[in-house]
Each structure stands twice: as structure tokens, then as C-alpha cells.
Scaffold this motif. Structure first.
Motif, mmCIF file in Angstrom:
data_model
loop_
_atom_site.group_PDB
_atom_site.id
_atom_site.type_symbol
_atom_site.label_atom_id
_atom_site.label_comp_id
_atom_site.label_asym_id
_atom_site.label_seq_id
_atom_site.Cartn_x
_atom_site.Cartn_y
_atom_site.Cartn_z
ATOM 1 N N SER A 132 0.846 -1.198 0.000
ATOM 2 C CA SER A 132 0.000 0.000 0.000
ATOM 3 C C SER A 132 0.877 1.242 0.000
ATOM 4 O O SER A 132 1.948 1.265 0.629
ATOM 5 N N GLU A 133 0.406 2.284 -0.681
ATOM 6 C CA GLU A 133 1.111 3.568 -0.645
ATOM 7 C C GLU A 133 1.046 4.204 0.734
ATOM 8 O O GLU A 133 1.851 5.080 1.047
ATOM 9 N N GLY A 134 0.122 3.767 1.578
ATOM 10 C CA GLY A 134 -0.016 4.336 2.911
ATOM 11 C C GLY A 134 0.867 3.680 3.951
ATOM 12 O O GLY A 134 0.894 4.113 5.104
ATOM 13 N N CYS A 135 1.609 2.657 3.566
ATOM 14 C CA CYS A 135 2.422 1.868 4.507
ATOM 15 C C CYS A 135 3.886 2.262 4.387
ATOM 16 O O CYS A 135 4.498 2.077 3.323
ATOM 17 N N ASP B 127 -6.498 2.694 3.202
ATOM 18 C CA ASP B 127 -6.994 3.914 2.569
ATOM 19 C C ASP B 127 -7.607 4.921 3.534
ATOM 20 O O ASP B 127 -7.701 6.112 3.212
ATOM 21 N N ASP B 128 -8.039 4.478 4.701
ATOM 22 C CA ASP B 128 -8.638 5.392 5.688
ATOM 23 C C ASP B 128 -7.645 5.840 6.754
ATOM 24 O O ASP B 128 -8.027 6.421 7.771
ATOM 25 N N LEU B 129 -6.346 5.587 6.515
ATOM 26 C CA LEU B 129 -5.330 5.880 7.528
ATOM 27 C C LEU B 129 -4.394 7.009 7.098
ATOM 28 O O LEU B 129 -3.206 7.000 7.403
ATOM 29 N N GLY B 130 -4.936 7.976 6.387
ATOM 30 C CA GLY B 130 -4.158 9.163 6.052
ATOM 31 C C GLY B 130 -3.896 9.373 4.579
ATOM 32 O O GLY B 130 -3.645 10.510 4.156
ATOM 33 N N TRP B 131 -3.949 8.306 3.773
ATOM 34 C CA TRP B 131 -3.691 8.453 2.334
ATOM 35 C C TRP B 131 -4.410 7.364 1.567
ATOM 36 O O TRP B 131 -4.266 6.176 1.879
ATOM 37 N N LYS B 132 -5.187 7.771 0.549
ATOM 38 C CA LYS B 132 -5.879 6.786 -0.284
ATOM 39 C C LYS B 132 -4.990 6.389 -1.454
ATOM 40 O O LYS B 132 -4.624 7.217 -2.279
ATOM 41 N N ALA C 52 2.644 -2.141 -15.876
ATOM 42 C CA ALA C 52 4.043 -2.526 -15.723
ATOM 43 C C ALA C 52 4.828 -1.588 -14.806
ATOM 44 O O ALA C 52 5.682 -2.044 -14.034
ATOM 45 N N GLU C 53 4.557 -0.304 -14.857
ATOM 46 C CA GLU C 53 5.325 0.630 -14.039
ATOM 47 C C GLU C 53 4.534 1.907 -13.824
ATOM 48 O O GLU C 53 3.797 2.353 -14.706
ATOM 49 N N ALA C 54 4.690 2.502 -12.643
ATOM 50 C CA ALA C 54 3.992 3.746 -12.313
ATOM 51 C C ALA C 54 4.756 4.469 -11.216
ATOM 52 O O ALA C 54 5.643 3.899 -10.573
ATOM 53 N N ALA C 55 4.401 5.737 -11.016
ATOM 54 C CA ALA C 55 5.006 6.532 -9.947
ATOM 55 C C ALA C 55 3.918 7.373 -9.293
ATOM 56 O O ALA C 55 2.949 7.785 -9.941
ATOM 57 N N SER C 56 4.079 7.608 -7.992
ATOM 58 C CA SER C 56 3.106 8.412 -7.247
ATOM 59 C C SER C 56 3.834 9.385 -6.334
ATOM 60 O O SER C 56 4.842 9.036 -5.711
ATOM 61 N N LYS C 57 3.295 10.583 -6.240
ATOM 62 C CA LYS C 57 3.779 11.566 -5.270
ATOM 63 C C LYS C 57 2.818 11.545 -4.088
ATOM 64 O O LYS C 57 1.646 11.870 -4.224
ATOM 65 N N ILE C 58 3.314 11.154 -2.928
ATOM 66 C CA ILE C 58 2.469 10.973 -1.752
ATOM 67 C C ILE C 58 2.439 12.274 -0.947
ATOM 68 O O ILE C 58 3.490 12.823 -0.604
ATOM 69 N N ALA D 76 4.257 10.570 3.496
ATOM 70 C CA ALA D 76 4.102 11.960 3.053
ATOM 71 C C ALA D 76 5.430 12.525 2.542
ATOM 72 O O ALA D 76 6.494 12.275 3.116
ATOM 73 N N ARG D 77 5.333 13.265 1.436
ATOM 74 C CA ARG D 77 6.455 13.949 0.792
ATOM 75 C C ARG D 77 7.455 12.984 0.139
ATOM 76 O O ARG D 77 8.594 13.352 -0.146
#
Length: 238
Positions: free
Chosen positions: A39-42, A72-77, A165-171, A177-178
């Protein structure tokens, strides 16, 4: 006479091509399936995500990242989270007698659960000896053709996975965060196609309705009740 022979050869050409694919699949080493639940939130997950990306580039490994939705309910979806990922993980929790789901979790070949960032343990699990059944994938028009050229003593479940296949996210919020995170082989949809009866056969799956960001598909052959993985294959679509 020559004309008749030419017609016979032309008629047989598609079947000879398929036979070649099946023989190649049987002769080649079958891949090991590595499934990461993340997860992106972990905050513990980015090292496991990077490791999965390294595994995804290796021949002989099918690496898939399932982004679960319970963070998803812990600060970032997480924009890649899907309920099917959480259900898939819950199936392993039940099957492998875990006390509960966690991230990052890796499951190797459907039968070994590990902490996803524990590189040494994951490498040892990947290196284990396993028998595998061949699966041949091809795209015909707007359909995916799935061939099971071998036989087996018992029926198994067939799962159909699409992934990016590949992706990027700015949290922007939450534990990461950041941070800018990179993701690899992100599962965009997951469903059970049905049961393989253990005999050589084929399945056809329409590609219409494919998630817009999915770039590849995987087919997983697995023992009943989400048991050991018996075979898998992937195909790039775009």
C-alpha cells in the motif's frame, strides 16, 4: 498434385505454429509467481516495492503487486488499491493459517508467506524446486487465447490478472508523506475465470473492458481454495 499439397500445407500452418508454441512452453522453465501485498499508505512497503521491481525484471519470475484497500482510511488513499487485492490476501491468510493480513507481505508460488522486504528469505523461497504446468497465451483479434497443453490429475482454478508494468506516485499525506514512490506490475483487476478440468484444453477471454491503464495480463493456475500455484504465464498487450 502440387496444388493439392500446397493447400494441405497452408491448412496445417496454424496448427503447426500452435504445436511449436506448446513445445516451446513445455521445454522452457516455468515461472515462479511472487505476489506482493502492499500500500502507498504503509511506510514499511517502499523497500518491498523496489525489490518487487527488481524481481519483475528477472526471467523466470512473474511478480505482481496487489495494492490492498484497508490502508486507505489511515491518512492516504492509494490510487491503485482495489478490493480484489484485499480479498486475495484474505484468502492466503485463511489458507496459510496466518493470524491476519499485513503489509508488505509476499506469497511465493501460493504456498510460502514472507515479509516482503526480507530479501534473503524471498530469494530462498524463489530458489526452491517446483514442478509447473505449461500455459500458452496469445492475442487473437480482441480476444486472449489461453492454452493448457498438458494434463494433470486434478482440476484447478484459473485466475486472470491485468496489471500496469510501471507507475510513480507523489504521496502528500500519511506515513509516506512527501515521498515519491515507484511501483511495478501493479494489479489493476483480478478475477477467477473458472475451473480447468485437468485435461488439455483452451479458453478464450474477451479483452474488451480491460482497465485503461493495464498494459499486460497474467494467467495463474492454482490448486483449489487458493492453494499452491501450478503454472502461470504473462503477455504484454501494449
Amino acid at each position: 498434385m502440387k496444388s493439392a499439397m500446397k493447400n494441405v500445407v497452408e491448412a496445417a500452418r496454424p496448427w503447426l505454429a500452435l504445436l511449436g508454441l506448446l513445445l516451446s512452453a513445455s521445454a522452457a522453465a516455468q515461472p515462479v509467481v511472487v505476489e506482493l501485498f502492499t500500500s502507498e499508505g504503509c511506510s514499511s512497503c517502499p523497500p518491498a516495492d523496489v525489490f518487487l521491481g527488481e524481481l519483475a525484471r528477472r526471467p523466470g519470475i512473474i511478480a505482481l503487486a496487489y495494492h490492498v484497500d484497508y490502508w486507505d482510511d489511515l491518512g492516504w488513499k492509494d490510487r491503485f488499491s482495489i478490493p480484489e487485492a484485499t480479498r486475495r490476501q484474505q484468502g492466503y491468510v485463511k489458507r496459510l493459517a496466518r493470524s491476519g493480513p499485513f503489509t508488505p507481505q509476499v506469497v511465493v508460488s501460493g504456498d510460502t508467506s514472507l515479509v516482503g522486504s526480507n530479501r534473503d528469505a524471498v530469494e530462498r523461497a524463489i530458489a526452491g524446486d517446483r514442478d509447473a504446468l505449461a500455459i500458452v497465451l496469445s492475442k487473437t483479434g480482441s480476444n486472449l487465447q489461453i492454452q493448457f497443453p498438458e494434463g494433470w490429475r486434478e482440476p484447478m482454478d484459473v485466475y486472470y490478472v491485468t496489471y500496469l508494468a510501471e507507475a510513480a506516485s507523489k504521496i502528500e499525506r500519511g506515513e509516506n508523506a512527501r515521498r515519491n514512490l515507484k511501483h511495478f506490475n501493479v494489479v489493476r483487476s483480478f478475477k477467477r475465470l473458472g475451473t480447468w478440468n485437468g485435461k488439455p484444453q483452451s479458453m478464450t477471454v474477451p479483452l474488451a473492458g480491460l482497465p485503461r491503464d493495464a498494459s499486460a495480463v497474467a494467467v495463474i493456475l492454482q490448486s483449489k481454495n487458493q492453494g499452491a500455484v501450478a503454472g502461470a504465464a504473462t503477455l504484454m498487450l501494449r
